[in-house]
Design a protein around this motif. Structure first.
Motif, mmCIF file in Angstrom:
data_model
loop_
_atom_site.group_PDB
_atom_site.id
_atom_site.type_symbol
_atom_site.label_atom_id
_atom_site.label_comp_id
_atom_site.label_asym_id
_atom_site.label_seq_id
_atom_site.Cartn_x
_atom_site.Cartn_y
_atom_site.Cartn_z
ATOM 1 N N ASP A 163 1.326 -40.668 -3.191
ATOM 2 C CA ASP A 163 1.623 -41.590 -2.087
ATOM 3 C C ASP A 163 1.811 -40.827 -0.777
ATOM 4 N N TRP A 164 2.491 -39.707 -0.849
ATOM 5 C CA TRP A 164 2.700 -38.853 0.328
ATOM 6 C C TRP A 164 1.334 -38.390 0.862
ATOM 7 N N ALA A 165 0.481 -37.943 -0.047
ATOM 8 C CA ALA A 165 -0.843 -37.450 0.355
ATOM 9 C C ALA A 165 -1.677 -38.562 0.986
ATOM 10 N N ASP A 166 -1.613 -39.764 0.426
ATOM 11 C CA ASP A 166 -2.365 -40.880 0.989
ATOM 12 C C ASP A 166 -1.913 -41.173 2.417
ATOM 13 N N ALA A 167 -0.598 -41.129 2.639
ATOM 14 C CA ALA A 167 -0.080 -41.379 3.984
ATOM 15 C C ALA A 167 -0.482 -40.269 4.947
ATOM 16 N N ALA A 168 -0.481 -39.028 4.473
ATOM 17 C CA ALA A 168 -0.915 -37.911 5.316
ATOM 18 C C ALA A 168 -2.380 -38.058 5.686
ATOM 19 N N ARG A 169 -3.201 -38.478 4.724
ATOM 20 C CA ARG A 169 -4.633 -38.688 5.001
ATOM 21 C C ARG A 169 -4.828 -39.810 6.015
ATOM 22 N N GLN A 170 -4.079 -40.880 5.872
ATOM 23 C CA GLN A 170 -4.203 -42.010 6.786
ATOM 24 C C GLN A 170 -3.745 -41.646 8.198
ATOM 25 N N TYR A 171 -2.767 -40.761 8.296
ATOM 26 C CA TYR A 171 -2.355 -40.265 9.623
ATOM 27 C C TYR A 171 -3.541 -39.570 10.297
ATOM 28 N N GLY A 172 -4.226 -38.725 9.572
ATOM 29 C CA GLY A 172 -5.526 -38.228 9.991
ATOM 30 C C GLY A 172 -5.558 -37.025 10.899
ATOM 31 N N LYS A 173 -4.523 -36.819 11.702
ATOM 32 C CA LYS A 173 -4.525 -35.707 12.651
ATOM 33 C C LYS A 173 -4.017 -34.425 11.977
ATOM 34 N N PRO A 174 -4.237 -33.264 12.596
ATOM 35 C CA PRO A 174 -3.799 -32.013 11.972
ATOM 36 C C PRO A 174 -2.296 -31.970 11.709
ATOM 37 N N LEU A 175 -1.950 -31.478 10.527
ATOM 38 C CA LEU A 175 -0.568 -31.275 10.116
ATOM 39 C C LEU A 175 -0.403 -29.852 9.609
ATOM 40 N N LEU A 176 0.689 -29.233 9.976
ATOM 41 C CA LEU A 176 1.089 -27.960 9.386
ATOM 42 C C LEU A 176 2.181 -28.260 8.366
ATOM 43 N N VAL A 177 2.000 -27.788 7.143
ATOM 44 C CA VAL A 177 2.959 -28.090 6.078
ATOM 45 C C VAL A 177 3.339 -26.809 5.357
ATOM 46 N N ALA A 178 4.647 -26.563 5.264
ATOM 47 C CA ALA A 178 5.176 -25.466 4.454
ATOM 48 C C ALA A 178 5.899 -26.092 3.265
ATOM 49 N N TRP A 179 5.369 -25.870 2.059
ATOM 50 C CA TRP A 179 5.996 -26.418 0.860
ATOM 51 C C TRP A 179 6.889 -25.348 0.225
ATOM 52 N N GLY A 180 8.135 -25.712 -0.071
ATOM 53 C CA GLY A 180 9.018 -24.793 -0.784
ATOM 54 C C GLY A 180 9.269 -23.497 -0.032
ATOM 55 N N LEU A 181 9.761 -23.609 1.206
ATOM 56 C CA LEU A 181 9.921 -22.437 2.054
ATOM 57 C C LEU A 181 11.044 -21.519 1.578
ATOM 58 N N GLU A 182 11.006 -20.266 2.042
ATOM 59 C CA GLU A 182 12.040 -19.251 1.803
ATOM 60 C C GLU A 182 12.396 -19.135 0.325
ATOM 61 N N MET A 183 11.359 -19.179 -0.499
ATOM 62 C CA MET A 183 11.530 -19.116 -1.947
ATOM 63 C C MET A 183 12.098 -17.786 -2.428
ATOM 64 N N ASN A 184 11.997 -16.753 -1.588
ATOM 65 C CA ASN A 184 12.491 -15.425 -1.957
ATOM 66 C C ASN A 184 13.946 -15.208 -1.555
ATOM 67 N N GLY A 185 14.653 -16.302 -1.279
ATOM 68 C CA GLY A 185 16.086 -16.250 -1.015
ATOM 69 C C GLY A 185 16.862 -16.780 -2.198
ATOM 70 N N THR A 186 18.125 -17.106 -1.971
ATOM 71 C CA THR A 186 18.981 -17.598 -3.048
ATOM 72 C C THR A 186 19.580 -18.959 -2.727
ATOM 73 N N TRP A 187 19.224 -19.548 -1.585
ATOM 74 C CA TRP A 187 19.915 -20.731 -1.104
ATOM 75 C C TRP A 187 19.242 -22.045 -1.476
ATOM 76 N N PHE A 188 17.961 -22.033 -1.815
ATOM 77 C CA PHE A 188 17.260 -23.278 -2.128
ATOM 78 C C PHE A 188 17.026 -23.398 -3.632
ATOM 79 N N PRO A 189 16.975 -24.628 -4.168
ATOM 80 C CA PRO A 189 16.890 -24.805 -5.621
ATOM 81 C C PRO A 189 15.559 -24.413 -6.248
ATOM 82 N N TRP A 190 14.542 -24.134 -5.441
ATOM 83 C CA TRP A 190 13.273 -23.663 -5.990
ATOM 84 C C TRP A 190 13.166 -22.137 -5.954
ATOM 85 N N SER A 191 14.239 -21.464 -5.560
ATOM 86 C CA SER A 191 14.235 -20.000 -5.493
ATOM 87 C C SER A 191 14.063 -19.392 -6.875
ATOM 88 N N GLY A 192 13.418 -18.217 -6.908
ATOM 89 C CA GLY A 192 13.211 -17.534 -8.174
ATOM 90 C C GLY A 192 14.502 -17.206 -8.901
#
Length: 378
Positions: A150-179
């Motif tokens: 659903d997110w992707a469909d909405a991004a496609r419908q927006y149509g203009k360029p988007l910069l997206v960083a998924w799961g940033l700063e993964m090499n730290g200890t503060w976010f739940p997706w960290s190693g």
């Protein structure tokens, strides 16, 4: 404050003991990247990576949270600093369960490109809690496929360029997706004659899974960023940023968070101390991809020279770090648990504001994005 920036006292103290390694990225790499022209895929409009210049960007203090972008705040920041923004950054957390359609249109209406920090994170967005319902294994198991689609469909419908960083700063200890939360250095096997570690391998697999699903929905207006913290925490071999890199086919730009002192407990470090070694390290991941300083800033902590830190960054980024194509200043002030305040705003003092205004006024800093028309593939 819903989400404060990460405390990095340990990293800063270690850095004061280290010597800079130099930039490590040559001008010939910059030329190769810049001359590729539009850095985008299918779509009628493609974002161009500037040659010998850097896009100006900011996260502007929008109040509670990181997602409530307002047009008034953007124009006020422009008046404050004397230059428009080419890129506006903000958070888009999975706990909100929605593509930020209204927000990206506000940013586009202002004249900038949105940079989304698309984070698999659940409310109340508290740091250092460990995995929540958006854990990496649950994502890979398909539990959140409908949300991603659903997110992707909405991004496609927006149509203009988007910069997206998924799961940033993964090499730290503060976010739940960290190693740290997925094995903390446990060896999962061997690849190319080297150890492969459980946390980084799981992160890479999930990153690819998410990007593949979005691309399958034809949301080709997205430029995907690999956004690491400048220094890994912990600074261990298993946690190096390169271990998390999902591969060139999944990444359009290489991103770094580069902060100076943000809390009273941290030591002071100059901009070059925070930038040079990580820049050299991330450039080694790919010889040509543009580098973004996706977040940067520093608090007001006399006798530390905030104005000098800002002046050095704005002077040196276009000159000493030739592959940098965007820098996003984190313009925010928040209260810490001990009652102190971290004030990263560019106008935390007259001296800081003057340094920012003077530095950003250089023609090497571009205040509007550049686009090229591009025919969509059949």
């Amino acid at each position: 404050m819903l989400v404060s920036k990460r405390p990095r006292a340990a990293c800063l103290l270690l850095l004061l003991l280290l010597l800079s390694l130099g930039t490590g990225c040559r001008e010939k790499d910059t030329t190769a990247a810049a001359e590729k022209g539009p850095a985008a895929t299918d779509g009628s409009q493609a974002l161009i990576m500037p040659q010998n210049a850097v896009y100006s960007g900011a996260y502007v203090d929008f109040g509670e949270g990181e997602s409530q972008v307002t047009y008034d705040a953007l124009t006020a920041f422009e008046r404050l600093t004397g230059k428009p923004l080419a890129v506006v950054a903000f958070g888009n957390f999975w706990g909100d369960r929605a593509f930020p359609d209204k927000t990206v249109r506000i940013v586009a209406g202002y004249g900038a490109v949105p940079l989304l920090f698309w984070s698999p994170w659940d409310k109340p967005y508290s740091e250092a809690r460990g995995p929540d319902r958006f854990g990496l294994r649950d994502i890979l198991a398909g539990k959140w496929d409908k949300y991603i689609d659903d997110w992707a469909d909405a991004a496609r419908q927006y149509g203009k360029p988007l910069l997206v960083a998924w799961g940033l700063e993964m090499n730290g200890t503060w976010f739940p997706w960290s190693g740290k939360f997925y094995g903390n250095g446990k060896v999962a096997g061997r690849k190319d004659g080297r150890n492969a570690y459980e946390g980084p391998e799981l992160y890479k697999q999930t990153y690819r899974y998410v990007v593949d699903r979005v691309r399958a929905r034809k949301a080709t207006n997205i430029l995907w960023g690999f956004h690491a913290n400048n220094f890994s925490s912990p600074r261990a071999a298993w946690n190096r940023m390169g271990n998390y890199y999902p591969g060139a086919q999944y990444v359009d730009w290489l991103g770094l968070s580069v902060y100076g002192k943000m809390a009273r407990s941290e030591g002071w470090a100059e901009f070059g101390d925070m930038m040079a070694e990580p820049y050299a390290e991330i450039c080694k991941l790919d010889a040509e991809k543009p580098v973004f300083v996706a977040e940067w800033g520093v608090g007001e902590y006399p006798p530390g020279d905030k104005a000098g830190f800002i002046a050095a960054a704005l002077r040196d980024l276009p000159r000493k770090y030739p592959r940098v194509r965007l820098a996003v200043y984190w313009h925010e002030r928040w209260e810490n648990k001990d009652g102190s305040f971290s004030n990263l705003r560019v106008n935390s003092s007259p001296e800081a504001l003057q340094a920012y205004r003077e530095g950003i006024s250089s023609p090497l800093w571009l205040g509007r994005p550049q686009f090229a028309q591009q025919a969509a593939k059949p």
